[in-house]
Design a protein around this motif. Sequence first.
Motif, PDB file in Angstrom:
ATOM      1  N   LEU A  40      18.364 -52.600   0.307  1.00 29.04           N
ATOM      2  CA  LEU A  40      19.336 -51.873   1.172  1.00 29.04           C
ATOM      3  C   LEU A  40      20.254 -50.747   0.643  1.00 29.04           C
ATOM      4  O   LEU A  40      20.536 -49.843   1.085  1.00 29.04           O
ATOM      5  N   SER A  41      20.852 -51.274  -0.604  1.00 29.27           N
ATOM      6  CA  SER A  41      21.806 -50.432  -1.538  1.00 29.27           C
ATOM      7  C   SER A  41      20.738 -49.008  -1.814  1.00 29.27           C
ATOM      8  O   SER A  41      21.335 -47.986  -1.542  1.00 29.27           O
ATOM      9  N   THR A  42      19.821 -49.456  -2.052  1.00 34.32           N
ATOM     10  CA  THR A  42      18.907 -48.146  -2.621  1.00 34.32           C
ATOM     11  C   THR A  42      18.670 -47.148  -1.416  1.00 34.32           C
ATOM     12  O   THR A  42      18.891 -46.068  -1.542  1.00 34.32           O
ATOM     13  N   ALA A  43      18.434 -47.849  -0.062  1.00 30.25           N
ATOM     14  CA  ALA A  43      17.913 -47.077   0.891  1.00 30.25           C
ATOM     15  C   ALA A  43      19.093 -46.469   1.459  1.00 30.25           C
ATOM     16  O   ALA A  43      19.340 -45.260   1.789  1.00 30.25           O
ATOM     17  N   LEU A  44      20.338 -47.056   1.539  1.00 27.82           N
ATOM     18  CA  LEU A  44      21.712 -46.507   2.197  1.00 27.82           C
ATOM     19  C   LEU A  44      22.169 -45.417   1.409  1.00 27.82           C
ATOM     20  O   LEU A  44      22.479 -44.190   1.871  1.00 27.82           O
ATOM     21  N   ARG A  45      22.110 -45.754   0.143  1.00 30.36           N
ATOM     22  CA  ARG A  45      22.816 -44.653  -1.042  1.00 30.36           C
ATOM     23  C   ARG A  45      21.708 -43.354  -1.150  1.00 30.36           C
ATOM     24  O   ARG A  45      22.354 -42.192  -1.063  1.00 30.36           O
ATOM     25  N   THR A  46      20.631 -43.447  -1.043  1.00 30.43           N
ATOM     26  CA  THR A  46      19.726 -42.285  -0.865  1.00 30.43           C
ATOM     27  C   THR A  46      19.891 -41.419   0.595  1.00 30.43           C
ATOM     28  O   THR A  46      19.714 -40.289   0.472  1.00 30.43           O
ATOM     29  N   ALA A  47      19.954 -42.339   1.521  1.00 27.53           N
ATOM     30  CA  ALA A  47      20.146 -41.828   2.546  1.00 27.53           C
ATOM     31  C   ALA A  47      21.370 -40.887   2.689  1.00 27.53           C
ATOM     32  O   ALA A  47      21.531 -39.934   3.658  1.00 27.53           O
ATOM     33  N   GLN A  48      22.515 -41.489   2.283  1.00 26.69           N
ATOM     34  CA  GLN A  48      23.770 -40.724   2.359  1.00 26.69           C
ATOM     35  C   GLN A  48      23.540 -39.343   1.633  1.00 26.69           C
ATOM     36  O   GLN A  48      24.346 -38.370   2.038  1.00 26.69           O
ATOM     37  N   ALA A  49      22.646 -39.118   0.551  1.00 26.35           N
ATOM     38  CA  ALA A  49      22.478 -38.124  -0.050  1.00 26.35           C
ATOM     39  C   ALA A  49      21.457 -37.220   0.573  1.00 26.35           C
ATOM     40  O   ALA A  49      20.755 -36.004   0.192  1.00 26.35           O
ATOM     41  N   GLY A  50      20.670 -37.555   1.772  1.00 29.59           N
ATOM     42  CA  GLY A  50      19.966 -36.843   2.645  1.00 29.59           C
ATOM     43  C   GLY A  50      18.466 -37.077   2.359  1.00 29.59           C
ATOM     44  O   GLY A  50      17.603 -36.425   2.900  1.00 29.59           O
ATOM     45  N   ASN A  51      18.338 -38.270   1.720  1.00 31.45           N
ATOM     46  CA  ASN A  51      16.956 -38.573   1.648  1.00 31.45           C
ATOM     47  C   ASN A  51      16.479 -39.931   2.336  1.00 31.45           C
ATOM     48  O   ASN A  51      17.150 -41.028   1.838  1.00 31.45           O
ATOM     49  N   GLY A  52      15.840 -39.739   3.451  1.00 28.63           N
ATOM     50  CA  GLY A  52      15.570 -40.802   4.234  1.00 28.63           C
ATOM     51  C   GLY A  52      14.256 -41.847   3.869  1.00 28.63           C
ATOM     52  O   GLY A  52      13.898 -42.890   4.493  1.00 28.63           O
ATOM     53  N   THR A  53      13.639 -41.476   2.814  1.00 30.13           N
ATOM     54  CA  THR A  53      12.251 -42.200   2.604  1.00 30.13           C
ATOM     55  C   THR A  53      12.500 -43.715   2.361  1.00 30.13           C
ATOM     56  O   THR A  53      11.751 -44.384   2.987  1.00 30.13           O
ATOM     57  N   ALA A  54      13.349 -44.316   1.667  1.00 25.89           N
ATOM     58  CA  ALA A  54      13.420 -45.451   1.457  1.00 25.89           C
ATOM     59  C   ALA A  54      13.824 -46.328   2.714  1.00 25.89           C
ATOM     60  O   ALA A  54      13.474 -47.383   3.266  1.00 25.89           O
ATOM     61  N   LEU A  55      14.951 -45.598   3.544  1.00 31.33           N
ATOM     62  CA  LEU A  55      15.057 -46.227   4.762  1.00 31.33           C
ATOM     63  C   LEU A  55      13.950 -46.403   5.766  1.00 31.33           C
ATOM     64  O   LEU A  55      13.802 -47.375   6.578  1.00 31.33           O
ATOM     65  N   LEU A  56      13.216 -45.279   5.739  1.00 31.11           N
ATOM     66  CA  LEU A  56      11.881 -45.190   6.612  1.00 31.11           C
ATOM     67  C   LEU A  56      10.902 -46.263   6.009  1.00 31.11           C
ATOM     68  O   LEU A  56      10.189 -46.903   6.994  1.00 31.11           O
ATOM     69  N   GLU A  57      10.888 -46.517   4.630  1.00 34.16           N
ATOM     70  CA  GLU A  57       9.731 -47.490   4.155  1.00 34.16           C
ATOM     71  C   GLU A  57      10.271 -48.884   4.840  1.00 34.16           C
ATOM     72  O   GLU A  57       9.224 -49.583   5.087  1.00 34.16           O
ATOM     73  N   LEU A  58      11.431 -49.150   4.612  1.00 36.51           N
ATOM     74  CA  LEU A  58      11.831 -50.405   5.221  1.00 36.51           C
ATOM     75  C   LEU A  58      11.550 -50.661   6.687  1.00 36.51           C
ATOM     76  O   LEU A  58      11.130 -51.495   7.184  1.00 36.51           O
TER      77      LEU A  58
END
Length: 511
Positions: free
Chosen positions: A343-361
């Motif tokens: 979750l930390s990886t997904a939220l941190r990257t989403a903050q930076a405008g990259n939604g890949t990890a959150l979408l994969e979850l």
Amino acid sequence: MKRWVAILAVVVLFLGALGATAAAVLALRGGGGGSFDPVSLPDDLDPRAAPAGLEKYYSQELEWSDCDGDDCAELTVPMDYAEPDGEEITIAVLRVPAGGDALGSMVVNPGGPGGSGTEYAKNASFAFSKALRHHFDVVGFDPRGTGRSTAIDCVTDDELDAYVAGDPVPETPAEIATVEAASKSFGAGCAARSGDLVNHVSTIEAARDMDVLRAALGDSQLTYFGASYGTKLGATYAELFPERVGRLVLDGGVDVSLDSTTMSLEQARGFEQALRAYVKNCVDTTERCFLGDDVDEGIATVKEILDDIEADPIKVGDRELTGGLAFYGVVTPLYASNYWVLLSTALRTAQAGNGTALLELADMYASRTANGYSDNSMEAIFAINCLDDPAAVPWSKIPDHFAEFEEASPTFGRVFAWGLAGCSSSKGRTTEEPLEIRAEGAEPIVVVGTTRDPATPYEWSEALADQLDSGVLVSRDGDGHTGYGVGNECVDEAVERYLIEGTVPADGLSC
């Protein structure tokens, strides 16, 4: 109430990105490995004795075939138990043979509803200890309407994509109308594409199927491990067939007495509690948590990330990370504290405008792959839940519930509130009479509850153990969904000693 099966795929997906960290996460699953003195269940009952009219089903032999090293078969059951000579459906079954002299079969269900029992059994080496796998054939089945059994179908994959990605918190009249129309189309699709099956995927009917399976396996009594919704299925079985109850473990109990509104409210509270625990861990264990300096600040940051995505979805290849998908992406790793790193990886990257990890979850929650959906769990959960309890709040009345839901969960409250209208579009109607679940006369049934379980709050396990005439409560003090196989030796030993030796834990055992 999805179980860990989808989460397993999440961990595998992230192995390349997180390397040794994710590998360590994987190693934490599975129960203990203690030494036990196996004791067989009594066999004084005829395993094939059948209720009147069902003799041909109870007398069937399973024809096992090899499927990637395990044993697969199909069980035949009536679509409608009131008409046993009518249309028949099939139930997919998978068996992982015991590593030693088997005490019998242990039937397993991962929850959902809609979770695949065959996949759960196939991953037995990950889900259950070596001791359990040594003494039992682990048998999973896809409940009627799900997986590789005769399955519910509601929409095309493209339509399911749109449904899952839909606005979870509509605000304007136009947005509400769009969500309501999508819900109606989904419900109508289940009836149109599934026919009469939509009326026969109730938990009661699945429990009847489980007794036919027990007979086909040749076991006089049922040994069973059910997680999350699987506890409701197991408790229903115990009410219908108390004399056939052998050793039942119900992990992450569902309070079968609650109405759907109360259940949703308590789940909203549970996921808020889990989110706060995740943020607190970030604040307490890192030099500077990327979410903020304290829990309240961190929660506000998460909500800001979700609100920003809702307002401006993030482009991910030829798809978008919408507010609806971001919600699933956040709640999925809250099911297990070992996965907070994801979750930390997904939220941190989403903050930076990259939604890949959150979408994969989110995709893992919905069983979506690059080639479409790997199962029908998102359709089955709707059909089964709404058949069991079709009660729904009218769309126009949902705002009346905002205050209580936002008090329970400032972050997720409105999402859960809007969910109260979901079953208003269901076309399924069951002929099964509701049960008051007591299971009088059954052997002891062990219920495991986790104190900070987001999906099945601890109070539900307390209630289920109390409602069952022979219920025995085992409590795990911890985070995450369900209590067995997450590193608590006290819980693992209690569960395994009961299943293998028949030693009943002390009621109220606290671990």
